[in-house]
Design a protein around this motif. Structure first.
Motif, PDB file in Angstrom:
ATOM      1  N   HIS A   1       0.787  -1.262  -0.006  1.00 28.28           N
ATOM      2  CA  HIS A   1       0.153   0.175  -0.060  1.00 28.28           C
ATOM      3  C   HIS A   1       1.103   1.114  -0.132  1.00 28.28           C
ATOM      4  O   HIS A   1       2.028   1.082   0.299  1.00 28.28           O
ATOM      5  N   TYR A   2       0.365   2.488  -0.414  1.00 27.90           N
ATOM      6  CA  TYR A   2       0.599   3.530  -0.343  1.00 27.90           C
ATOM      7  C   TYR A   2       0.687   4.259   1.023  1.00 27.90           C
ATOM      8  O   TYR A   2      -0.305   3.885   1.773  1.00 27.90           O
ATOM      9  N   VAL A   3       1.658   4.842   1.567  1.00 31.62           N
ATOM     10  CA  VAL A   3       1.473   5.506   3.078  1.00 31.62           C
ATOM     11  C   VAL A   3       1.658   7.082   2.914  1.00 31.62           C
ATOM     12  O   VAL A   3       2.480   7.492   2.265  1.00 31.62           O
ATOM     13  N   GLY A   4       0.997   7.746   3.512  1.00 34.02           N
ATOM     14  CA  GLY A   4       1.083   9.205   3.612  1.00 34.02           C
ATOM     15  C   GLY A   4       0.876   9.810   4.982  1.00 34.02           C
ATOM     16  O   GLY A   4       0.135   9.212   5.804  1.00 34.02           O
ATOM     17  N   GLY A   5       1.333  10.802   5.239  1.00 35.76           N
ATOM     18  CA  GLY A   5       1.240  11.458   6.687  1.00 35.76           C
ATOM     19  C   GLY A   5       1.207  12.958   6.563  1.00 35.76           C
ATOM     20  O   GLY A   5       1.459  13.528   5.742  1.00 35.76           O
ATOM     21  N   PHE A   6       0.208  13.647   7.456  1.00 38.24           N
ATOM     22  CA  PHE A   6       0.137  14.939   7.763  1.00 38.24           C
ATOM     23  C   PHE A   6      -0.090  15.237   9.313  1.00 38.24           C
ATOM     24  O   PHE A   6      -0.471  14.177   9.933  1.00 38.24           O
ATOM     25  N   ASP A   7       0.370  16.494   9.494  1.00 36.46           N
ATOM     26  CA  ASP A   7       0.099  17.072  10.881  1.00 36.46           C
ATOM     27  C   ASP A   7      -0.795  18.042  11.025  1.00 36.46           C
ATOM     28  O   ASP A   7      -0.835  19.162  10.078  1.00 36.46           O
ATOM     29  N   VAL A   8      -1.932  18.350  11.687  1.00 31.99           N
ATOM     30  CA  VAL A   8      -2.886  19.431  11.856  1.00 31.99           C
ATOM     31  C   VAL A   8      -2.011  20.610  12.461  1.00 31.99           C
ATOM     32  O   VAL A   8      -1.574  20.401  13.701  1.00 31.99           O
ATOM     33  N   SER A   9      -2.333  21.601  11.997  1.00 33.08           N
ATOM     34  CA  SER A   9      -1.696  22.908  12.484  1.00 33.08           C
ATOM     35  C   SER A   9      -2.472  23.402  13.436  1.00 33.08           C
ATOM     36  O   SER A   9      -3.715  23.661  13.413  1.00 33.08           O
ATOM     37  N   ASN A  10      -1.973  23.844  14.712  1.00 35.16           N
ATOM     38  CA  ASN A  10      -2.575  24.415  15.992  1.00 35.16           C
ATOM     39  C   ASN A  10      -3.871  23.597  16.169  1.00 35.16           C
ATOM     40  O   ASN A  10      -5.026  24.103  16.167  1.00 35.16           O
ATOM     41  N   ALA A  11      -3.838  22.123  16.376  1.00 32.49           N
ATOM     42  CA  ALA A  11      -4.797  21.348  16.539  1.00 32.49           C
ATOM     43  C   ALA A  11      -6.063  21.683  17.781  1.00 32.49           C
ATOM     44  O   ALA A  11      -7.020  21.866  17.781  1.00 32.49           O
TER      45      ALA A  11
ATOM     46  N   ASP B   1      -2.016  15.088  16.994  1.00 33.93           N
ATOM     47  CA  ASP B   1      -2.051  15.782  15.689  1.00 33.93           C
ATOM     48  C   ASP B   1      -1.542  15.170  14.570  1.00 33.93           C
ATOM     49  O   ASP B   1      -1.790  15.647  13.392  1.00 33.93           O
ATOM     50  N   ASP B   2      -0.877  14.116  14.919  1.00 32.46           N
ATOM     51  CA  ASP B   2      -0.201  13.323  13.747  1.00 32.46           C
ATOM     52  C   ASP B   2      -0.984  12.299  13.013  1.00 32.46           C
ATOM     53  O   ASP B   2      -1.530  11.622  13.732  1.00 32.46           O
ATOM     54  N   THR B   3      -1.100  12.261  11.910  1.00 29.66           N
ATOM     55  CA  THR B   3      -1.898  11.386  11.227  1.00 29.66           C
ATOM     56  C   THR B   3      -1.299  10.454  10.118  1.00 29.66           C
ATOM     57  O   THR B   3      -0.673  11.029   9.146  1.00 29.66           O
TER      58      THR B   3
ATOM     59  N   MET C   1      -8.351  17.705   5.649  1.00 27.92           N
ATOM     60  CA  MET C   1      -7.741  18.862   5.963  1.00 27.92           C
ATOM     61  C   MET C   1      -8.605  20.022   5.345  1.00 27.92           C
ATOM     62  O   MET C   1      -8.119  21.278   5.626  1.00 27.92           O
ATOM     63  N   LYS C   2      -9.541  19.859   4.608  1.00 33.49           N
ATOM     64  CA  LYS C   2     -10.563  20.821   4.530  1.00 33.49           C
ATOM     65  C   LYS C   2     -11.071  21.581   5.626  1.00 33.49           C
ATOM     66  O   LYS C   2     -11.209  22.817   5.541  1.00 33.49           O
TER      67      LYS C   2
ATOM     68  N   GLY D   1      -3.808  21.386   7.562  1.00 34.63           N
ATOM     69  CA  GLY D   1      -2.427  20.950   8.304  1.00 34.63           C
ATOM     70  C   GLY D   1      -1.487  20.873   7.270  1.00 34.63           C
ATOM     71  O   GLY D   1      -1.314  21.338   5.991  1.00 34.63           O
ATOM     72  N   LYS D   2      -0.280  20.387   7.600  1.00 35.89           N
ATOM     73  CA  LYS D   2       0.994  20.101   6.550  1.00 35.89           C
ATOM     74  C   LYS D   2       1.442  18.693   6.233  1.00 35.89           C
ATOM     75  O   LYS D   2       1.453  17.810   7.104  1.00 35.89           O
ATOM     76  N   VAL D   3       1.179  18.341   5.090  1.00 38.38           N
ATOM     77  CA  VAL D   3       1.585  17.087   4.503  1.00 38.38           C
ATOM     78  C   VAL D   3       3.034  16.841   4.819  1.00 38.38           C
ATOM     79  O   VAL D   3       3.884  17.672   4.362  1.00 38.38           O
TER      80      VAL D   3
END
Length: 259
Positions: free
Chosen positions: A65-75, A155-157, A175-176, A180-182
């Motif tokens: 599988h493909y893996v992606g990650g992002f964190d939410v800003s000022n969660a 906040d890490d996903t 993230m809509k 956050g930041k990918v």
């Protein structure tokens, strides 16, 4: 309105830090350690375990599988407090009252507040469940939607799925509402290199192989505590200094290092 006997005034301070990427950051932090009127049972907030996070990664590697990650800003500040009445005293340099600091009532969570992690988790979970993510009953923070898996650590996903488009679409949809930041992987040939909660992940999707190591985290700790030149010991936790006649060590930040 006026303060009541039930109100507890929580000081807010500004913490200035330098991030690992070199950027400087100023953060308003509520001194939640001074709260006495909040029960521990009211503020418990689950985070995904390291074992469950590894499950997502190992499952993804086994299936290619493909893996992606992002964190939410000022969660935390994205979560509304609700019925809680939280009174804070702002720092003097942010206040009209430069002697004591202005008193304000918080409408949203603030880092350091005891209830903040719980309010954020509840808000984020509700947002994930709207488009069909289902949380694992025995592992809060681990979600499934079709063939995709998602893990949340504050906040890490992380998201894994059979196609890059599905993973990207899932992250963009989340993230809509919570921008956050990918976090892109660093490519080493066919190997994706990622930082996963301090550990280093090396993932070769084509070969379906994965390695998780802590070398980078250990090196950062050694540098932080000025221990890069220390010799290896089976039990390195020493609270007395044998060179100094067994005198108790009161300067080395042992609690910070163990934590």
């Amino acid at each position: 309105g006026e303060l009541t006997s039930e109100d507890e005034v929580i000081p807010v301070v500004v913490i200035y830090t330098k991030k690992r990427c070199g950027r400087y950051k100023a953060r308003a932090v509520a001194l939640g350690n001074r709260q006495t009127k909040v029960s521990v049972t009211e503020v418990y907030s689950p985070t995904i375990s390291h074992a469950a996070n590894r499950y997502l990664l190992v499952d993804g590697a086994a299936k290619g599988h493909y893996v992606g990650g992002f964190d939410v800003s000022n969660a935390f500040i994205k979560a509304v407090l609700g019925d809680e009445r939280v009174i804070c005293r702002l720092p003097k340099h942010w206040s009209k009252d430069s002697k004591k600091g202005d008193l304000v009532r918080l409408l949203k969570s603030l880092y350091g507040l005891r209830i903040a992690p719980r309010r954020w988790f509840d808000a984020y979970r509700a947002h994930l469940e709207e488009p069909g993510w289902t949380m694992c009953d025995k592992e809060p923070g681990l979600f499934r939607k079709g063939l995709m898996l998602l893990s949340v650590y504050v906040d890490d996903t992380l998201v894994s799925g059979p196609s890059k488009r599905e993973v990207d679409d899932a992250m963009n949809e989340i993230m809509k509402k919570y921008p956050g930041k990918v976090i892109p992987a660093v490519m080493d040939g066919d190997v994706e290199v990622r930082d996963i909660l301090g550990a280093t992940l090396r993932y070769n999707r084509k070969e379906r192989s994965m390695k998780i190591c802590m070398d980078g985290a250990i090196d950062r700790l050694l540098k932080k505590f000025n221990m890069e030149g220390c010799r290896v010991a089976a039990s390195p936790c020493v609270l007395t200094n044998p060179v100094d006649g067994g005198k108790e060590n009161t300067t080395f930040p042992i609690r910070s290092m163990v934590g």
